[in-house]
Design a protein around this motif. Structure first.
Motif, PDB file in Angstrom:
ATOM      1  N   HIS A   1      23.162   8.616 -12.095  1.00 35.42           N
ATOM      2  CA  HIS A   1      22.762   9.228 -10.827  1.00 35.42           C
ATOM      3  C   HIS A   1      23.232   8.375  -9.649  1.00 35.42           C
ATOM      4  O   HIS A   1      23.853   8.878  -8.707  1.00 35.42           O
ATOM      5  CB  HIS A   1      21.234   9.374 -10.760  1.00 35.42           C
ATOM      6  N   VAL A   2      22.920   7.078  -9.701  1.00 36.81           N
ATOM      7  CA  VAL A   2      23.291   6.182  -8.602  1.00 36.81           C
ATOM      8  C   VAL A   2      24.807   6.017  -8.534  1.00 36.81           C
ATOM      9  O   VAL A   2      25.394   5.989  -7.442  1.00 36.81           O
ATOM     10  CB  VAL A   2      22.597   4.817  -8.758  1.00 36.81           C
ATOM     11  N   THR A   3      25.450   5.918  -9.691  1.00 37.78           N
ATOM     12  CA  THR A   3      26.904   5.741  -9.713  1.00 37.78           C
ATOM     13  C   THR A   3      27.619   6.890  -9.011  1.00 37.78           C
ATOM     14  O   THR A   3      28.419   6.671  -8.092  1.00 37.78           O
ATOM     15  CB  THR A   3      27.416   5.640 -11.161  1.00 37.78           C
ATOM     16  N   THR A   4      27.345   8.112  -9.420  1.00 38.53           N
ATOM     17  CA  THR A   4      28.065   9.251  -8.859  1.00 38.53           C
ATOM     18  C   THR A   4      27.643   9.540  -7.414  1.00 38.53           C
ATOM     19  O   THR A   4      28.467   9.978  -6.604  1.00 38.53           O
ATOM     20  CB  THR A   4      27.864  10.508  -9.722  1.00 38.53           C
ATOM     21  N   ALA A   5      26.381   9.282  -7.090  1.00 37.03           N
ATOM     22  CA  ALA A   5      25.930   9.503  -5.715  1.00 37.03           C
ATOM     23  C   ALA A   5      26.622   8.533  -4.769  1.00 37.03           C
ATOM     24  O   ALA A   5      27.117   8.925  -3.701  1.00 37.03           O
ATOM     25  CB  ALA A   5      24.416   9.348  -5.624  1.00 37.03           C
ATOM     26  N   LEU A   6      26.682   7.253  -5.141  1.00 35.22           N
ATOM     27  CA  LEU A   6      27.325   6.265  -4.279  1.00 35.22           C
ATOM     28  C   LEU A   6      28.829   6.489  -4.224  1.00 35.22           C
ATOM     29  O   LEU A   6      29.451   6.287  -3.170  1.00 35.22           O
ATOM     30  CB  LEU A   6      27.018   4.846  -4.774  1.00 35.22           C
ATOM     31  N   ALA A   7      29.427   6.893  -5.334  1.00 40.33           N
ATOM     32  CA  ALA A   7      30.861   7.195  -5.330  1.00 40.33           C
ATOM     33  C   ALA A   7      31.167   8.321  -4.350  1.00 40.33           C
ATOM     34  O   ALA A   7      32.147   8.257  -3.593  1.00 40.33           O
ATOM     35  CB  ALA A   7      31.312   7.574  -6.742  1.00 40.33           C
ATOM     36  N   THR A   8      30.334   9.354  -4.343  1.00 44.55           N
ATOM     37  CA  THR A   8      30.515  10.481  -3.428  1.00 44.55           C
ATOM     38  C   THR A   8      30.374  10.040  -1.978  1.00 44.55           C
ATOM     39  O   THR A   8      31.199  10.384  -1.123  1.00 44.55           O
ATOM     40  CB  THR A   8      29.502  11.590  -3.737  1.00 44.55           C
ATOM     41  N   VAL A   9      29.335   9.270  -1.706  1.00 46.09           N
ATOM     42  CA  VAL A   9      29.117   8.765  -0.344  1.00 46.09           C
ATOM     43  C   VAL A   9      30.304   7.925   0.114  1.00 46.09           C
ATOM     44  O   VAL A   9      30.765   8.032   1.261  1.00 46.09           O
ATOM     45  CB  VAL A   9      27.820   7.928  -0.291  1.00 46.09           C
ATOM     46  N   THR A  10      30.828   7.097  -0.781  1.00 46.57           N
ATOM     47  CA  THR A  10      31.954   6.227  -0.434  1.00 46.57           C
ATOM     48  C   THR A  10      33.191   7.037  -0.076  1.00 46.57           C
ATOM     49  O   THR A  10      33.896   6.725   0.898  1.00 46.57           O
ATOM     50  CB  THR A  10      32.275   5.282  -1.611  1.00 46.57           C
ATOM     51  N   VAL A  11      33.481   8.077  -0.832  1.00 49.72           N
ATOM     52  CA  VAL A  11      34.635   8.926  -0.542  1.00 49.72           C
ATOM     53  C   VAL A  11      34.500   9.573   0.833  1.00 49.72           C
ATOM     54  O   VAL A  11      35.458   9.594   1.624  1.00 49.72           O
ATOM     55  CB  VAL A  11      34.795  10.003  -1.636  1.00 49.72           C
ATOM     56  N   VAL A  12      33.325  10.084   1.136  1.00 40.88           N
ATOM     57  CA  VAL A  12      33.115  10.732   2.443  1.00 40.88           C
ATOM     58  C   VAL A  12      33.273   9.722   3.577  1.00 40.88           C
ATOM     59  O   VAL A  12      33.945   9.988   4.582  1.00 40.88           O
ATOM     60  CB  VAL A  12      31.725  11.393   2.502  1.00 40.88           C
TER      61      VAL A  12
ATOM     62  N   TYR B   1      30.704   2.349  -6.101  1.00 43.72           N
ATOM     63  CA  TYR B   1      31.498   1.934  -4.939  1.00 43.72           C
ATOM     64  C   TYR B   1      32.965   1.761  -5.311  1.00 43.72           C
ATOM     65  O   TYR B   1      33.861   2.195  -4.592  1.00 43.72           O
ATOM     66  CB  TYR B   1      30.945   0.635  -4.363  1.00 43.72           C
ATOM     67  N   SER B   2      33.221   1.141  -6.456  1.00 45.22           N
ATOM     68  CA  SER B   2      34.601   0.878  -6.871  1.00 45.22           C
ATOM     69  C   SER B   2      35.382   2.164  -7.101  1.00 45.22           C
ATOM     70  O   SER B   2      36.497   2.339  -6.586  1.00 45.22           O
ATOM     71  CB  SER B   2      34.607   0.038  -8.150  1.00 45.22           C
ATOM     72  N   PHE B   3      34.809   3.090  -7.870  1.00 42.36           N
ATOM     73  CA  PHE B   3      35.528   4.329  -8.150  1.00 42.36           C
ATOM     74  C   PHE B   3      35.631   5.205  -6.905  1.00 42.36           C
ATOM     75  O   PHE B   3      36.601   5.961  -6.755  1.00 42.36           O
ATOM     76  CB  PHE B   3      34.861   5.083  -9.302  1.00 42.36           C
TER      77      PHE B   3
END
Length: 317
Positions: A217-228, A272-274
């Motif tokens: 949950h945290v991985t994909t949520a933070l990855a999405t936020v980072t892309v935006v 964050y990395s991905f």
């Protein structure tokens, strides 16, 4: 010093926020497209990307899927180099420290959750944010707007969100199937049982008994936020709002017993990395930090060939 075992209410929010703030500045992949640690991609006729009439980078329609294997390789090349060893060591150290406090943290979180109708309602509502549907919905919204408004940046953002969810989510699932950690609400021992390389049939039958670590949950949520954030740097509000949402998600899952707090440090690093990898499509060689003259470079990467598989360790001088 932030102590999870004694944190309550607002204090617990601040503790989770500190984890995100402490780990986020670690630029594991890149700072910006023009950052010193990376080189922009050199587009060739075979690349799955091009520029529109306004000079905006636009991936091909299939890039959200076809870029994923390259993303895994890029992460391996960055994460397993000597330059980033302190980052990985710090993540491991923080995880171990949180594991030691997990049982007490879970007990207090559960008391907070069951003792307040407001906390229970909020936790139950926020928990769904990280299950993938909101992220894919956001990707669809960016893509739809991009098609209607002929906005290449929105199309790119939608594609990269899909890419980062699938790339990071796959890594998380592999780690879950290896570590086999119990979720708090089904834990049979304090801190949850770790069953390394569990029986996969049992895993499929009793998923909560094996899939706590790390938090997808945290991985994909933070990855999405980072892309935006990386695609819309002028949206000053995206960073505080996005990080607050991820922090609230982490706390909610701690309250409901889906995750231990020690499930989060690695999830933050992966997300964050991905997210940065997807948002900055670079040539494979350009993702490795520039070495200083005369400085040896150490790297570890998976090796898969038709007749063998293993780990490749290289040292260059």
């Amino acid at each position: 010093m932030c102590s999870f075992s004694s944190a309550r209410g607002t204090g617990r929010v601040l503790c989770l926020g500190l984890i995100l703030v402490a780990l986020h500045p670690v630029q594991m992949v890149a700072q910006t497209v023009s950052g010193n640690d990376v080189r922009p991609v050199v587009l060739t006729p075979d690349d799955s990307s091009h520029q529109d009439g306004k000079g905006e980078f636009l991936p091909e329609w299939h890039a959200g899927i076809s870029n994923i294997p390259g993303d895994w390789l890029r992460f391996a090349r960055v994460a397993f180099t000597s330059r980033y060893a302190p980052i990985m060591a710090g993540t491991a150290g923080l995880t171990v420290a949180l594991v030691a406090a997990d049982n007490e943290t879970w007990r207090r979180s559960h008391e907070w959750y069951t003792g307040s109708h407001t906390v229970k309602w909020l936790s139950d509502q926020v928990e769904w944010v990280g299950d993938g549907r909101p992220q894919f919905g956001l990707a669809a919204a960016f893509a739809a707007y991009g098609f209607v408004a002929k906005d290449s940046r929105a199309l790119r953002t939608g594609s990269q969100i899909v890419e980062t969810i699938l790339a990071s989510g796959t890594v998380v699932q592999v780690l879950k199937h290896i570590t086999g950690r119990e979720s708090p609400f089904v834990s049979s021992v304090p801190g949850g049982r770790w069953d390394l390389f569990p029986n996969q049939i049992e895993y499929s039958k009793h998923v909560p008994h094996y899939d706590a670590y790390p938090s997808g949950h945290v991985t994909t949520a933070l990855a999405t936020v980072t892309v935006v954030i990386e695609n819309y740097p002028e949206w000053w509000w995206a960073r505080p709002v996005g990080y607050a949402a991820v922090t609230g998600l982490a706390i909610s899952m701690g309250n409901t017993g889906i995750h231990w707090y020690s499930d989060y440090p690695l999830a933050v690093v992966l997300g964050y990395s991905f997210g940065m990898i997807a948002a900055h499509p670079l040539e494979l060689g350009g993702l490795s930090p520039e070495s200083k003259p005369g400085e040896p470079e150490f790297s570890v990467a998976p090796l898969i060939e038709p007749e063998r598989a293993g780990v490749m360790v290289s040292v260059s001088f």
